[in-house]
Write a protein that holds these residues in place. Structure first.
Motif, short mmCIF file in Angstrom:
data_model
loop_
_atom_site.label_atom_id
_atom_site.label_comp_id
_atom_site.label_asym_id
_atom_site.label_seq_id
_atom_site.Cartn_x
_atom_site.Cartn_y
_atom_site.Cartn_z
N MET A 106 35.06 7.42 32.63
CA MET A 106 36.52 7.56 32.49
C MET A 106 37.07 6.49 31.55
O MET A 106 37.27 5.35 31.94
CB MET A 106 37.20 7.46 33.88
N SER A 107 37.27 6.88 30.32
CA SER A 107 37.93 6.00 29.34
C SER A 107 38.97 6.84 28.61
O SER A 107 38.90 8.08 28.66
CB SER A 107 36.93 5.46 28.32
N HIS A 108 39.89 6.17 27.97
CA HIS A 108 40.92 6.91 27.23
C HIS A 108 41.14 6.27 25.86
O HIS A 108 40.95 5.07 25.67
CB HIS A 108 42.25 6.89 27.99
N ASN A 109 41.58 7.09 24.94
CA ASN A 109 42.06 6.59 23.66
C ASN A 109 43.33 7.36 23.31
O ASN A 109 43.76 8.26 24.06
CB ASN A 109 40.98 6.71 22.56
N LEU A 172 46.39 12.96 21.06
CA LEU A 172 45.49 13.37 22.14
C LEU A 172 44.50 12.27 22.46
O LEU A 172 44.31 11.32 21.70
CB LEU A 172 44.72 14.64 21.75
N CYS A 173 43.85 12.44 23.62
CA CYS A 173 42.72 11.60 24.01
C CYS A 173 41.48 12.44 23.75
O CYS A 173 41.42 13.61 24.14
CB CYS A 173 42.81 11.24 25.50
N THR A 174 40.48 11.83 23.06
CA THR A 174 39.30 12.63 22.71
C THR A 174 38.11 12.39 23.63
O THR A 174 37.01 12.85 23.34
CB THR A 174 38.87 12.36 21.25
N PHE A 175 38.32 11.67 24.73
CA PHE A 175 37.23 11.55 25.70
C PHE A 175 36.96 12.98 26.21
O PHE A 175 37.90 13.73 26.47
CB PHE A 175 37.63 10.63 26.86
N PRO A 176 35.66 13.36 26.32
CA PRO A 176 35.35 14.77 26.62
C PRO A 176 36.13 15.33 27.82
O PRO A 176 36.15 14.73 28.90
CB PRO A 176 33.84 14.73 26.92
N GLY A 177 36.75 16.45 27.57
CA GLY A 177 37.47 17.17 28.62
C GLY A 177 38.92 16.74 28.82
O GLY A 177 39.69 17.44 29.47
N HIS A 178 39.29 15.60 28.25
CA HIS A 178 40.64 15.09 28.54
C HIS A 178 41.75 15.87 27.84
O HIS A 178 42.81 16.08 28.41
CB HIS A 178 40.72 13.60 28.21
N PHE A 179 41.48 16.29 26.60
CA PHE A 179 42.50 17.10 25.92
C PHE A 179 42.74 18.39 26.71
O PHE A 179 43.87 18.79 26.99
CB PHE A 179 42.07 17.42 24.48
N GLY A 182 44.83 18.07 29.66
CA GLY A 182 46.26 17.84 29.45
C GLY A 182 46.61 16.46 28.89
O GLY A 182 47.76 16.06 28.89
N MET A 183 45.59 15.76 28.39
CA MET A 183 45.86 14.43 27.85
C MET A 183 46.24 14.56 26.39
O MET A 183 45.44 14.37 25.47
CB MET A 183 44.63 13.55 28.03
N LYS A 184 47.49 14.91 26.18
CA LYS A 184 48.01 15.20 24.85
C LYS A 184 49.53 15.11 24.87
O LYS A 184 50.14 15.03 25.94
CB LYS A 184 47.58 16.60 24.43
CU LIG Z 1 41.52 10.27 28.29
#
Ligand SMILES: [Cu+2]
Length: 190
Positions: A106-109, A172-179, A182-184
């Motif tokens: 679990m990381s975010h950008n 968006l966040c490009t950590f797999p699955g996050h976009f 709903g991480m956008k």
């Molecule tokens: Cu993320």
């Protein structure tokens, strides 16, 4: 972590910076000055949570927030839907990851795309780029600004100038699955 290090460094260096000043009260003000000018940049502090959403503690002065959501730290946050800025405005996005999960799971950008770039396509190509902090190779042209990856408890940031062209730009966040989770959102340039 980087911010903490910089702050610690400033505190550590303060007595040396003050050397040569005659009055204590005066030196305090002076050492605060460089920090002050840094903070003149509009800073939007956003948080990434385990529910794969960008949230904020309080509504930004310009932007749209949605429902309240409880994060893994027990605190309540507001879902961040979009950020509004003025054309050509200098802004800083500071992103803190809330949570105790390992960074590998679990990381975010925060990545701001040029207009015309499809965020779903960009997210798909980023999955392959684990070694590059999920910044897809050869797609630098598609990016207006981006942070690095922040694992639990870490903070990353990016300072950039908002586009001169009014409109809405996807982030968006490009950590797999996050976009997909709903991480956008949209950076609205007025
Ligand atoms: Cu993320």
């Amino acid at each position: 972590m980087r911010i903490l290090q910089v702050t610690a460094l400033l505190v550590f260096m303060a007595p040396f910076v003050c050397t040569g000043q005659t009055e204590d009260a005066d030196t305090t003000t002076k050492t605060a000055t460089p920090d002050q000018s840094q903070e003149d940049i509009r800073t939007i502090h956003i948080y990434g949570i385990n529910q794969m959403k960008y949230v904020v503690k309080t509504s930004p002065e310009a932007g749209k927030t949605g429902d309240e959501v409880k994060a893994s730290d027990g605190n309540k946050y507001l879902l961040l839907e979009n950020i509004e800025v003025s054309a050509g405005q200098k802004i800083r996005i500071r992103l803190t990851t809330v949570g105790e999960l390992p960074a590998s799971s679990m990381s975010h950008n925060w990545i701001l795309l040029k207009s015309g770039v499809k965020p779903s396509d960009f997210a798909s190509s980023a999955i392959q780029a684990k070694d590059r902090d999920y910044i897809p190779e050869g797609q630098e042209e598609a990016i207006l600004a981006h942070t690095g990856l922040a694992g639990g408890g870490e903070t990353v940031e990016v300072t950039f100038t908002a586009p001169e062209k009014k409109g809405s730009y996807d982030y968006l966040c490009t950590f797999p699955g996050h976009f997909q989770g709903g991480m956008k959102g949209k950076l609205i340039v007025n």
